[in-house]
Scaffold this motif. Structure first.
Motif, PDB file in Angstrom:
ATOM      1  N   TYR A 142      -0.323  17.955  -5.436  1.00  0.00           N
ATOM      2  CA  TYR A 142      -0.579  16.519  -5.474  1.00  0.00           C
ATOM      3  C   TYR A 142       0.644  15.723  -5.030  1.00  0.00           C
ATOM      4  CZ  TYR A 142      -4.787  17.540  -8.224  1.00  0.00           C
ATOM      5  OH  TYR A 142      -5.992  18.005  -8.658  1.00  0.00           O
ATOM      6  N   ARG A 143       1.813  16.121  -5.502  1.00  0.00           N
ATOM      7  CA  ARG A 143       3.039  15.393  -5.145  1.00  0.00           C
ATOM      8  C   ARG A 143       3.258  15.393  -3.625  1.00  0.00           C
ATOM      9  NH1 ARG A 143       5.701  13.991  -9.655  1.00  0.00           N
ATOM     10  NH2 ARG A 143       5.637  15.378 -11.440  1.00  0.00           N
ATOM     11  N   VAL A 144       3.086  16.542  -2.999  1.00  0.00           N
ATOM     12  CA  VAL A 144       3.266  16.622  -1.550  1.00  0.00           C
ATOM     13  C   VAL A 144       2.237  15.737  -0.836  1.00  0.00           C
ATOM     14  CG1 VAL A 144       3.153  18.163   0.440  1.00  0.00           C
ATOM     15  CG2 VAL A 144       4.349  18.887  -1.618  1.00  0.00           C
ATOM     16  N   ALA A 145       1.010  15.724  -1.320  1.00  0.00           N
ATOM     17  CA  ALA A 145      -0.026  14.890  -0.712  1.00  0.00           C
ATOM     18  C   ALA A 145       0.320  13.400  -0.852  1.00  0.00           C
ATOM     19  CB  ALA A 145      -1.382  15.179  -1.344  1.00  0.00           C
ATOM     20  N   PHE A 146       0.838  13.006  -2.016  1.00  0.00           N
ATOM     21  CA  PHE A 146       1.209  11.602  -2.194  1.00  0.00           C
ATOM     22  C   PHE A 146       2.402  11.218  -1.320  1.00  0.00           C
ATOM     23  CE2 PHE A 146      -1.103  11.917  -6.348  1.00  0.00           C
ATOM     24  CZ  PHE A 146      -2.081  10.994  -6.019  1.00  0.00           C
ATOM     25  N   TRP A 147       3.353  12.133  -1.134  1.00  0.00           N
ATOM     26  CA  TRP A 147       4.462  11.847  -0.223  1.00  0.00           C
ATOM     27  C   TRP A 147       3.961  11.729   1.212  1.00  0.00           C
ATOM     28  CZ3 TRP A 147       8.425   9.470  -1.722  1.00  0.00           C
ATOM     29  CH2 TRP A 147       9.025   9.724  -2.950  1.00  0.00           C
ATOM     30  N   MET A 148       2.969  12.512   1.558  1.00  0.00           N
ATOM     31  CA  MET A 148       2.373  12.409   2.890  1.00  0.00           C
ATOM     32  C   MET A 148       1.709  11.039   3.065  1.00  0.00           C
ATOM     33  SD  MET A 148      -0.412  14.953   4.536  1.00  0.00           S
ATOM     34  CE  MET A 148      -1.427  14.497   5.884  1.00  0.00           C
ATOM     35  N   MET A 149       1.012  10.567   2.043  1.00  0.00           N
ATOM     36  CA  MET A 149       0.390   9.238   2.103  1.00  0.00           C
ATOM     37  C   MET A 149       1.445   8.154   2.275  1.00  0.00           C
ATOM     38  SD  MET A 149      -2.469   9.304  -0.845  1.00  0.00           S
ATOM     39  CE  MET A 149      -3.176  10.850  -1.299  1.00  0.00           C
ATOM     40  N   PHE A 150       2.559   8.302   1.554  1.00  0.00           N
ATOM     41  CA  PHE A 150       3.652   7.346   1.703  1.00  0.00           C
ATOM     42  C   PHE A 150       4.164   7.354   3.141  1.00  0.00           C
ATOM     43  CE2 PHE A 150       8.244   6.638   1.848  1.00  0.00           C
ATOM     44  CZ  PHE A 150       8.266   5.304   1.488  1.00  0.00           C
ATOM     45  N   GLY A 151       4.300   8.528   3.719  1.00  0.00           N
ATOM     46  CA  GLY A 151       4.746   8.633   5.101  1.00  0.00           C
ATOM     47  C   GLY A 151       3.797   7.938   6.068  1.00  0.00           C
ATOM     48  N   PHE A 152       2.488   8.093   5.829  1.00  0.00           N
ATOM     49  CA  PHE A 152       1.504   7.403   6.662  1.00  0.00           C
ATOM     50  C   PHE A 152       1.681   5.886   6.572  1.00  0.00           C
ATOM     51  CE2 PHE A 152      -1.832  11.025   6.350  1.00  0.00           C
ATOM     52  CZ  PHE A 152      -1.296  11.638   7.472  1.00  0.00           C
ATOM     53  N   MET A 153       1.911   5.383   5.361  1.00  0.00           N
ATOM     54  CA  MET A 153       2.069   3.931   5.200  1.00  0.00           C
ATOM     55  C   MET A 153       3.376   3.446   5.806  1.00  0.00           C
ATOM     56  SD  MET A 153      -0.717   2.906   4.172  1.00  0.00           S
ATOM     57  CE  MET A 153      -0.168   1.234   4.348  1.00  0.00           C
ATOM     58  N   ALA A 154       4.441   4.233   5.706  1.00  0.00           N
ATOM     59  CA  ALA A 154       5.703   3.856   6.341  1.00  0.00           C
ATOM     60  C   ALA A 154       5.514   3.802   7.859  1.00  0.00           C
ATOM     61  CB  ALA A 154       6.801   4.851   5.961  1.00  0.00           C
ATOM     62  N   PHE A 155       4.771   4.757   8.408  1.00  0.00           N
ATOM     63  CA  PHE A 155       4.465   4.752   9.840  1.00  0.00           C
ATOM     64  C   PHE A 155       3.643   3.515  10.202  1.00  0.00           C
ATOM     65  CE2 PHE A 155       1.823   6.268  13.474  1.00  0.00           C
ATOM     66  CZ  PHE A 155       2.858   6.367  14.400  1.00  0.00           C
ATOM     67  N   CYS A 199       0.819  -1.222   0.000  1.00  0.00           N
ATOM     68  CA  CYS A 199       0.000   0.000   0.000  1.00  0.00           C
ATOM     69  C   CYS A 199       0.848   1.266   0.000  1.00  0.00           C
ATOM     70  CB  CYS A 199      -0.942   0.007   1.209  1.00  0.00           C
ATOM     71  SG  CYS A 199      -2.265  -1.206   1.073  1.00  0.00           S
ATOM     72  N   ALA A 200       2.123   1.156   0.344  1.00  0.00           N
ATOM     73  CA  ALA A 200       3.020   2.320   0.325  1.00  0.00           C
ATOM     74  C   ALA A 200       3.556   2.592  -1.077  1.00  0.00           C
ATOM     75  CB  ALA A 200       4.177   2.112   1.295  1.00  0.00           C
ATOM     76  N   ILE A 201       3.498   1.621  -1.962  1.00  0.00           N
ATOM     77  CA  ILE A 201       4.054   1.786  -3.311  1.00  0.00           C
ATOM     78  C   ILE A 201       3.243   2.759  -4.176  1.00  0.00           C
ATOM     79  CG2 ILE A 201       4.588   0.564  -5.469  1.00  0.00           C
ATOM     80  CD1 ILE A 201       5.377  -1.849  -3.703  1.00  0.00           C
ATOM     81  N   PRO A 202       1.903   2.670  -4.222  1.00  0.00           N
ATOM     82  CA  PRO A 202       1.152   3.587  -5.090  1.00  0.00           C
ATOM     83  C   PRO A 202       1.376   5.077  -4.824  1.00  0.00           C
ATOM     84  CG  PRO A 202      -0.250   1.764  -4.459  1.00  0.00           C
ATOM     85  CD  PRO A 202       1.017   1.652  -3.663  1.00  0.00           C
ATOM     86  N   PRO A 203       1.445   5.533  -3.548  1.00  0.00           N
ATOM     87  CA  PRO A 203       1.718   6.960  -3.358  1.00  0.00           C
ATOM     88  C   PRO A 203       3.070   7.397  -3.921  1.00  0.00           C
ATOM     89  CG  PRO A 203       0.854   6.039  -1.333  1.00  0.00           C
ATOM     90  CD  PRO A 203       1.106   4.894  -2.261  1.00  0.00           C
ATOM     91  N   VAL A 204       4.085   6.522  -3.817  1.00  0.00           N
ATOM     92  CA  VAL A 204       5.392   6.859  -4.388  1.00  0.00           C
ATOM     93  C   VAL A 204       5.292   6.946  -5.904  1.00  0.00           C
ATOM     94  CG1 VAL A 204       7.771   6.069  -4.701  1.00  0.00           C
ATOM     95  CG2 VAL A 204       6.688   5.893  -2.472  1.00  0.00           C
ATOM     96  N   LEU A 205       4.584   6.008  -6.511  1.00  0.00           N
ATOM     97  CA  LEU A 205       4.413   6.052  -7.970  1.00  0.00           C
ATOM     98  C   LEU A 205       3.711   7.333  -8.406  1.00  0.00           C
ATOM     99  CD1 LEU A 205       3.355   2.368  -8.750  1.00  0.00           C
ATOM    100  CD2 LEU A 205       5.543   3.455  -9.251  1.00  0.00           C
ATOM    101  N   MET A 206       2.690   7.720  -7.663  1.00  0.00           N
ATOM    102  CA  MET A 206       1.944   8.933  -8.027  1.00  0.00           C
ATOM    103  C   MET A 206       2.726  10.203  -7.692  1.00  0.00           C
ATOM    104  SD  MET A 206      -0.632   7.885  -9.625  1.00  0.00           S
ATOM    105  CE  MET A 206      -1.561   9.384  -9.796  1.00  0.00           C
ATOM    106  N   ALA A 207       3.556  10.161  -6.652  1.00  0.00           N
ATOM    107  CA  ALA A 207       4.351  11.342  -6.282  1.00  0.00           C
ATOM    108  C   ALA A 207       5.461  11.602  -7.289  1.00  0.00           C
ATOM    109  CB  ALA A 207       4.934  11.171  -4.887  1.00  0.00           C
TER     110      ALA A 207
END
Length: 146
Positions: A113-126, A31-39
């Motif tokens: 959008y990029r910042v939001a996707f990086w934030m989502m990645f951070g949530f999944m890493a957490f 689930c952490a991969i899609p935000p990185v792809l979109m970011a």
């Protein structure tokens, strides 16, 4: 529909053979991969380069499983609401503060959008860290311990 059917059948066959921590961690990492792809996506790329792949989301006693499912569903809904709110606020504020000209509004939107996707990645890493800390002593799914 075929992928969903295959995934559900495979899950049913393998669920009792993998440790719960492994299942949760694999799920969180996937689930952490899609935000990185979109970011990191370039808007000029074809849909199939990155956006397509970004689309691809019983430990309780029997008498409390229904309650546990209800609590999980409620927390998932609350988490979705908070996550959507936080990412939309962050994305909007970054877009408004962008140094792009009014003529190039799509660049400003993409920055948000990029910042939001990086934030989502951070949530999944957490989430991965929480799973490692909180579920490390869990055994296999469906394994009964008295």
């Amino acid at each position: 529909m075929l992928v969903g059917l295959f995934t559900n059948a495979l899950t049913g066959l393998l669920i009792n053979r993998i440790p719960a921590l492994g299942a949760v961690l694999r799920s969180a990492v996937l689930c952490a991969i899609p935000p990185v792809l979109m970011a990191t996506i370039d808007p000029a790329w074809a849909y199939w380069y990155s956006a397509f792949f970004a689309q691809v989301s019983d430990v309780f006693p029997v008498k409390t499983q229904a309650l546990a499912g209800a609590v999980f569903n409620t927390m998932a809904q609350v988490g979705s609401a908070i996550g959507l709110t936080a990412t939309s606020i962050l994305s909007s504020s970054i877009t408004k503060k962008s140094h792009s000209s009014d003529q190039n509004q799509s660049v400003a939107l993409m920055e948000g959008y990029r910042v939001a996707f990086w934030m989502m990645f951070g949530f999944m890493a957490f989430s991965c860290l929480l799973a490692l800390g909180g579920l490390r002593k869990l055994g296999r799914i469906g394994e009964k311990r008295d």
